[in-house]
Design a protein around this motif. Sequence first.
Motif, PDB file in Angstrom:
ATOM      1  N   GLU A   1      10.933  -4.024   3.078  1.00  0.00           N
ATOM      2  CA  GLU A   1      11.690  -3.483   4.220  1.00  0.00           C
ATOM      3  C   GLU A   1      11.158  -2.136   4.671  1.00  0.00           C
ATOM      4  N   LYS A   2      10.877  -1.238   3.740  1.00  0.00           N
ATOM      5  CA  LYS A   2      10.429   0.106   4.124  1.00  0.00           C
ATOM      6  C   LYS A   2       9.007   0.126   4.686  1.00  0.00           C
ATOM      7  N   THR A   3       8.264  -1.000   4.546  1.00  0.00           N
ATOM      8  CA  THR A   3       6.919  -1.072   5.120  1.00  0.00           C
ATOM      9  C   THR A   3       6.952  -1.435   6.592  1.00  0.00           C
ATOM     10  N   GLY A   4       8.125  -1.859   7.087  1.00  0.00           N
ATOM     11  CA  GLY A   4       8.245  -2.275   8.473  1.00  0.00           C
ATOM     12  C   GLY A   4       7.957  -3.748   8.703  1.00  0.00           C
TER      13      GLY A   4
ATOM     14  N   ARG B   1       0.853  -1.197   0.000  1.00  0.00           N
ATOM     15  CA  ARG B   1       0.000   0.000   0.000  1.00  0.00           C
ATOM     16  C   ARG B   1       0.879   1.234   0.000  1.00  0.00           C
ATOM     17  N   GLY B   2       0.569   2.129  -0.907  1.00  0.00           N
ATOM     18  CA  GLY B   2       1.242   3.408  -0.944  1.00  0.00           C
ATOM     19  C   GLY B   2       0.364   4.458  -0.298  1.00  0.00           C
ATOM     20  N   PRO B   3       0.710   5.738  -0.501  1.00  0.00           N
ATOM     21  CA  PRO B   3      -0.091   6.821   0.076  1.00  0.00           C
ATOM     22  C   PRO B   3      -1.526   6.805  -0.446  1.00  0.00           C
ATOM     23  N   ARG B   4      -2.451   7.167   0.404  1.00  0.00           N
ATOM     24  CA  ARG B   4      -3.873   7.294   0.055  1.00  0.00           C
ATOM     25  C   ARG B   4      -4.465   6.018  -0.535  1.00  0.00           C
TER      26      ARG B   4
END
Length: 189
Positions: free
Chosen positions: A132-135, A97-100
Amino acid sequence: NAILADLDWIGLDELNKRAAMLTRVDRKYALDEATASAILSSLPEDALVLKIDGQVSQGYASTYYDTPDMDSYLLTALKRTRSYLSSGASFLEVKTRGPRGVTVKKRMSISWDEAGAPLAGERRAWVAGKVEKTGYGHLVPALEPVLAGSYERNTLLLPGGQGRATVDTKLTWRSLRTDGTEVARPDLV
């Protein structure tokens, strides 16, 4: 297929140039055949249908990966392999999922025999790098194949650059975890 076969068509390369849709808003609807036919019958005349090797319906096979606790499903991050049966291409895909609420899909080409196989080596590292950047990178070591699905897909390019729509039929799923339970839903579109 009878409704869509009357539309003008577009090839795969041109479709991807005009609307690759790797970053998009996904909306999914489960419809009965009569409702789907009514909707498709009212498509604008300038909608185009994807045609590959003379066929407007393409076969797909997907294997979904998750942890034993179904973390990927619950967190709406999706890892899968997808084989495009009409073209013979296979990809390892990660959807996040990205922004919005935008869905962001990243994919890497893989060989046909790697599709659906357990993740290993560079494939697992690639997935880890994408999430990785999603946590949720810590979940990647536990990913395993859990569900296989197949279906027939028709892909439409909507007029005026409004996007793409896909119509899936002949839906089947099979558990890869336990007894191989299979579910077929030919009544859904």
